[in-house]
Design an enzyme around this catalytic site. Sequence first.
Site, PDB file in Angstrom:
ATOM      1  N   GLN A  48      -5.302 -50.272   5.573  1.00 33.42           N
ATOM      2  CA  GLN A  48      -6.275 -50.383   6.661  1.00 33.42           C
ATOM      3  C   GLN A  48      -6.893 -51.776   6.720  1.00 33.42           C
ATOM      4  O   GLN A  48      -7.083 -52.336   7.797  1.00 33.42           O
ATOM      5  CB  GLN A  48      -7.358 -49.320   6.449  1.00 33.42           C
ATOM      6  CG  GLN A  48      -8.346 -49.188   7.599  1.00 33.42           C
ATOM      7  CD  GLN A  48      -9.321 -48.041   7.344  1.00 33.42           C
ATOM      8  OE1 GLN A  48      -9.113 -47.230   6.452  1.00 33.42           O
ATOM      9  NE2 GLN A  48     -10.374 -47.976   8.133  1.00 33.42           N
ATOM     10  N   ARG A  63       4.456 -51.463  13.482  1.00 30.97           N
ATOM     11  CA  ARG A  63       5.378 -50.376  13.147  1.00 30.97           C
ATOM     12  C   ARG A  63       5.185 -49.961  11.694  1.00 30.97           C
ATOM     13  O   ARG A  63       5.214 -50.797  10.799  1.00 30.97           O
ATOM     14  CB  ARG A  63       6.817 -50.834  13.364  1.00 30.97           C
ATOM     15  CG  ARG A  63       7.884 -49.831  12.936  1.00 30.97           C
ATOM     16  CD  ARG A  63       9.253 -50.475  13.006  1.00 30.97           C
ATOM     17  NE  ARG A  63      10.312 -49.550  12.620  1.00 30.97           N
ATOM     18  CZ  ARG A  63      11.244 -49.811  11.713  1.00 30.97           C
ATOM     19  NH1 ARG A  63      11.228 -50.988  11.086  1.00 30.97           N
ATOM     20  NH2 ARG A  63      12.188 -48.936  11.440  1.00 30.97           N
ATOM     21  N   HIS A 107      11.845 -42.004   6.904  1.00 30.74           N
ATOM     22  CA  HIS A 107      12.330 -43.317   6.504  1.00 30.74           C
ATOM     23  C   HIS A 107      12.812 -43.249   5.048  1.00 30.74           C
ATOM     24  O   HIS A 107      12.158 -43.732   4.131  1.00 30.74           O
ATOM     25  CB  HIS A 107      11.192 -44.347   6.654  1.00 30.74           C
ATOM     26  CG  HIS A 107      11.646 -45.766   6.656  1.00 30.74           C
ATOM     27  ND1 HIS A 107      11.037 -46.729   7.429  1.00 30.74           N
ATOM     28  CD2 HIS A 107      12.630 -46.408   5.976  1.00 30.74           C
ATOM     29  CE1 HIS A 107      11.629 -47.900   7.230  1.00 30.74           C
ATOM     30  NE2 HIS A 107      12.592 -47.723   6.354  1.00 30.74           N
ATOM     31  N   ASN A 152      14.764 -43.379  10.717  1.00 29.96           N
ATOM     32  CA  ASN A 152      15.125 -44.785  10.574  1.00 29.96           C
ATOM     33  C   ASN A 152      16.473 -44.912   9.875  1.00 29.96           C
ATOM     34  O   ASN A 152      16.675 -44.370   8.787  1.00 29.96           O
ATOM     35  CB  ASN A 152      14.064 -45.528   9.751  1.00 29.96           C
ATOM     36  CG  ASN A 152      14.422 -46.996   9.567  1.00 29.96           C
ATOM     37  OD1 ASN A 152      14.323 -47.790  10.489  1.00 29.96           O
ATOM     38  ND2 ASN A 152      14.855 -47.359   8.352  1.00 29.96           N
ATOM     39  N   GLU A 153      17.413 -45.604  10.498  1.00 30.92           N
ATOM     40  CA  GLU A 153      18.717 -45.943   9.944  1.00 30.92           C
ATOM     41  C   GLU A 153      19.476 -44.748   9.372  1.00 30.92           C
ATOM     42  O   GLU A 153      19.921 -44.753   8.212  1.00 30.92           O
ATOM     43  CB  GLU A 153      18.578 -47.054   8.894  1.00 30.92           C
ATOM     44  CG  GLU A 153      18.037 -48.347   9.476  1.00 30.92           C
ATOM     45  CD  GLU A 153      17.945 -49.482   8.475  1.00 30.92           C
ATOM     46  OE1 GLU A 153      17.736 -50.620   8.909  1.00 30.92           O
ATOM     47  OE2 GLU A 153      18.097 -49.231   7.256  1.00 30.92           O
ATOM     48  N   ASN A 297      17.735 -52.333  14.275  1.00 29.44           N
ATOM     49  CA  ASN A 297      17.349 -53.270  13.223  1.00 29.44           C
ATOM     50  C   ASN A 297      18.498 -54.257  13.080  1.00 29.44           C
ATOM     51  O   ASN A 297      19.590 -53.876  12.644  1.00 29.44           O
ATOM     52  CB  ASN A 297      17.100 -52.540  11.902  1.00 29.44           C
ATOM     53  CG  ASN A 297      15.958 -51.541  12.001  1.00 29.44           C
ATOM     54  OD1 ASN A 297      15.114 -51.627  12.893  1.00 29.44           O
ATOM     55  ND2 ASN A 297      15.917 -50.593  11.075  1.00 29.44           N
ATOM     56  N   TYR A 299      20.089 -58.059  11.949  1.00 30.60           N
ATOM     57  CA  TYR A 299      19.926 -59.225  11.077  1.00 30.60           C
ATOM     58  C   TYR A 299      21.076 -60.216  11.180  1.00 30.60           C
ATOM     59  O   TYR A 299      21.069 -61.224  10.483  1.00 30.60           O
ATOM     60  CB  TYR A 299      19.785 -58.765   9.623  1.00 30.60           C
ATOM     61  CG  TYR A 299      18.484 -58.049   9.347  1.00 30.60           C
ATOM     62  CD1 TYR A 299      17.335 -58.762   9.031  1.00 30.60           C
ATOM     63  CD2 TYR A 299      18.397 -56.664   9.428  1.00 30.60           C
ATOM     64  CE1 TYR A 299      16.136 -58.112   8.781  1.00 30.60           C
ATOM     65  CE2 TYR A 299      17.201 -56.009   9.178  1.00 30.60           C
ATOM     66  CZ  TYR A 299      16.071 -56.736   8.860  1.00 30.60           C
ATOM     67  OH  TYR A 299      14.886 -56.086   8.622  1.00 30.60           O
ATOM     68  N   GLU A 378      13.506 -54.329  13.913  1.00 33.49           N
ATOM     69  CA  GLU A 378      13.540 -55.209  12.744  1.00 33.49           C
ATOM     70  C   GLU A 378      14.403 -56.418  13.053  1.00 33.49           C
ATOM     71  O   GLU A 378      15.530 -56.282  13.534  1.00 33.49           O
ATOM     72  CB  GLU A 378      14.101 -54.495  11.507  1.00 33.49           C
ATOM     73  CG  GLU A 378      13.184 -53.459  10.898  1.00 33.49           C
ATOM     74  CD  GLU A 378      13.738 -52.887   9.599  1.00 33.49           C
ATOM     75  OE1 GLU A 378      14.573 -53.567   8.962  1.00 33.49           O
ATOM     76  OE2 GLU A 378      13.350 -51.766   9.242  1.00 33.49           O
ATOM     77  N   TRP A 425      10.479 -58.265  11.214  1.00 31.51           N
ATOM     78  CA  TRP A 425      10.438 -57.720   9.864  1.00 31.51           C
ATOM     79  C   TRP A 425      10.359 -58.915   8.913  1.00 31.51           C
ATOM     80  O   TRP A 425      11.256 -59.735   8.881  1.00 31.51           O
ATOM     81  CB  TRP A 425      11.679 -56.873   9.548  1.00 31.51           C
ATOM     82  CG  TRP A 425      11.530 -56.253   8.184  1.00 31.51           C
ATOM     83  CD1 TRP A 425      12.027 -56.730   7.002  1.00 31.51           C
ATOM     84  CD2 TRP A 425      10.804 -55.065   7.861  1.00 31.51           C
ATOM     85  NE1 TRP A 425      11.653 -55.923   5.956  1.00 31.51           N
ATOM     86  CE2 TRP A 425      10.895 -54.886   6.466  1.00 31.51           C
ATOM     87  CE3 TRP A 425      10.069 -54.144   8.614  1.00 31.51           C
ATOM     88  CZ2 TRP A 425      10.299 -53.817   5.808  1.00 31.51           C
ATOM     89  CZ3 TRP A 425       9.477 -53.087   7.952  1.00 31.51           C
ATOM     90  CH2 TRP A 425       9.586 -52.924   6.568  1.00 31.51           C
ATOM     91  N   GLU A 432      10.958 -53.982  -1.030  1.00 28.89           N
ATOM     92  CA  GLU A 432      12.114 -53.685  -0.197  1.00 28.89           C
ATOM     93  C   GLU A 432      12.937 -52.560  -0.817  1.00 28.89           C
ATOM     94  O   GLU A 432      13.160 -52.525  -2.030  1.00 28.89           O
ATOM     95  CB  GLU A 432      12.980 -54.935  -0.020  1.00 28.89           C
ATOM     96  CG  GLU A 432      12.302 -56.073   0.736  1.00 28.89           C
ATOM     97  CD  GLU A 432      12.214 -55.795   2.225  1.00 28.89           C
ATOM     98  OE1 GLU A 432      12.966 -54.928   2.718  1.00 28.89           O
ATOM     99  OE2 GLU A 432      11.389 -56.442   2.901  1.00 28.89           O
ATOM    100  N   TYR A 433      13.428 -51.677   0.037  1.00 31.42           N
ATOM    101  CA  TYR A 433      14.136 -50.485  -0.432  1.00 31.42           C
ATOM    102  C   TYR A 433      15.364 -50.837  -1.264  1.00 31.42           C
ATOM    103  O   TYR A 433      15.640 -50.209  -2.278  1.00 31.42           O
ATOM    104  CB  TYR A 433      14.544 -49.645   0.776  1.00 31.42           C
ATOM    105  CG  TYR A 433      15.063 -48.269   0.440  1.00 31.42           C
ATOM    106  CD1 TYR A 433      14.322 -47.407  -0.349  1.00 31.42           C
ATOM    107  CD2 TYR A 433      16.297 -47.835   0.919  1.00 31.42           C
ATOM    108  CE1 TYR A 433      14.785 -46.138  -0.658  1.00 31.42           C
ATOM    109  CE2 TYR A 433      16.775 -46.565   0.624  1.00 31.42           C
ATOM    110  CZ  TYR A 433      16.015 -45.723  -0.175  1.00 31.42           C
ATOM    111  OH  TYR A 433      16.489 -44.468  -0.475  1.00 31.42           O
ATOM    112  N   PHE A 441      10.464 -60.999   3.062  1.00 34.29           N
ATOM    113  CA  PHE A 441      10.633 -61.261   4.484  1.00 34.29           C
ATOM    114  C   PHE A 441       9.312 -61.554   5.204  1.00 34.29           C
ATOM    115  O   PHE A 441       9.295 -61.771   6.402  1.00 34.29           O
ATOM    116  CB  PHE A 441      11.272 -60.038   5.172  1.00 34.29           C
ATOM    117  CG  PHE A 441      12.729 -59.849   4.881  1.00 34.29           C
ATOM    118  CD1 PHE A 441      13.689 -60.252   5.797  1.00 34.29           C
ATOM    119  CD2 PHE A 441      13.150 -59.251   3.705  1.00 34.29           C
ATOM    120  CE1 PHE A 441      15.040 -60.071   5.548  1.00 34.29           C
ATOM    121  CE2 PHE A 441      14.499 -59.066   3.440  1.00 34.29           C
ATOM    122  CZ  PHE A 441      15.444 -59.480   4.366  1.00 34.29           C
TER     123      PHE A 441
END
Length: 485
Positions: A48, A63, A107, A152-153, A297, A299, A378, A425, A432-433, A441
């Site tokens: 927040q 997002r 996600h 997502n994805e 997304n 890149y 992204e 992004w 990062e996952y 990033f």
Amino acid sequence: MEQSRGSSSRLRFLLAVLLFELVSAAAAITRDDFPEGFVFGAGSSAYQEDVRLMHEMGLDAYRFSISWSRLIPDGRGAVNPKGLEYYNNLIDELLKHGIQPHTTIYHFDLPQALQDEYNGLLNPRVIEDFTAFADVCFRSFGDRVKQWTTVNEPNIEPLGGYDMGYLPPRRCSSPFGFPGITCAEGNSTMEPYVVAHHLLFAHASMVSLYRRKYQAVQGGRIGITLLAWWYEPATTKPEDVAAAERMNDFTLGWFLHPLVYGDYPPVMKRNAGSKLPALTAEESARVRGSFDFVGVNQYGAIYVADDPSQLKRELRDYSADEATKYVTQPFESSRHQLGQEFKQRGLGLRNDDAPWALRKLLEHLQTKYANPPVVIYENGAGHEPDPSGGLLYDDEFRSRFLQVYIEAALQSIRNGSNVRSYFVWSFMDVFEYIFAYQFQFGLIGVDYGAEGRTRYARSSARWYAGFLHGGELRMVAPDGSRASS
């Protein structure tokens, strides 16, 4: 001879004038050149207290994704009041600062309880639990959230988690799987297709619920977001051109073809055979048209070549069904197009841009999939952190990356593409996952060595803020070159 030299000089002069005009025109681009109502935003995980930084930057939208386990710890049933409070506070804070919340429901974070109970995404029961989770989200936040992404994805999780085994729940089978990964169980030949099928119908079920119960009252929009590398042929050989088209069908078409046309792409049906679940007429009707927008997304590009030998294998996984080989890998430099040397491989400090890949992607969506409303959710450039712990303030490479992609998006819009929004992004460095803390990033940097995870603005953050507040996309330096600021 003199006439030839004179003609050559005039030609160089005319080319120089043309180049200057093109550079000047690009540099003069501002956000006012985009259609009315076009949204610029950024995404990441944030708290927040980070909203003030978003407001100062000038973001139209932010997002974020809802954690299923944070909201419903057991996957179904009782809602966690603290989780509900967290998201209500974040959404309210965003709106207080004039920032639109763009919210992703799922996600990559299926609750462990559902994985333990019935094998999670492998079981069609998960569709019902997805829908119940979405119902809580729509009911709790839909009075304020007007942009929803269901999943997502979904074209990545089945591969990483059920074919290669490098993502949860780390399922794969020999001889497949990511190098160095040993999976305790799995079936790489079948499971990716089953999981994707269930994610497709979970998406359609969530959209159906929203349209039936909430959309007319809440007035929002709902869609799906895909990882959208552009696959480019490594040579001009017809077989390599066909291989690139096949890869775009296997990755994008895997979901877009049923969403637009009601069935999987013909090449997937042909290569995967009975491993790819068939859609009945009723199922086809259920998924077709189940979106208000398509999120991407993006890149860059991946170069591929034909590899028909893959189809001769007795045992094939999803990758073998594609019948291609990668000439470059994801996140390798893709700036240099066909016929030029591949340079600067690796995901380094100045990873290259490939705005032409975005233009080709958007043209592909425009011509093959009926030009759907598109949200670029992204797009960004990463860097490897300083191993000594030093902080990166000057990231001109990231500013340039974003500039050429924003310009490419505008060019596509002028060519008829239905792009509605562009999100960087990422807003700030995050875990990062795939890369964890090994790749960053963020426009806003995070000092992970500080106890309070201190935030600091990089030069790209100042550039993006300037653009969002009406500045030019990029200035022209005295020598005629493009500059970041």
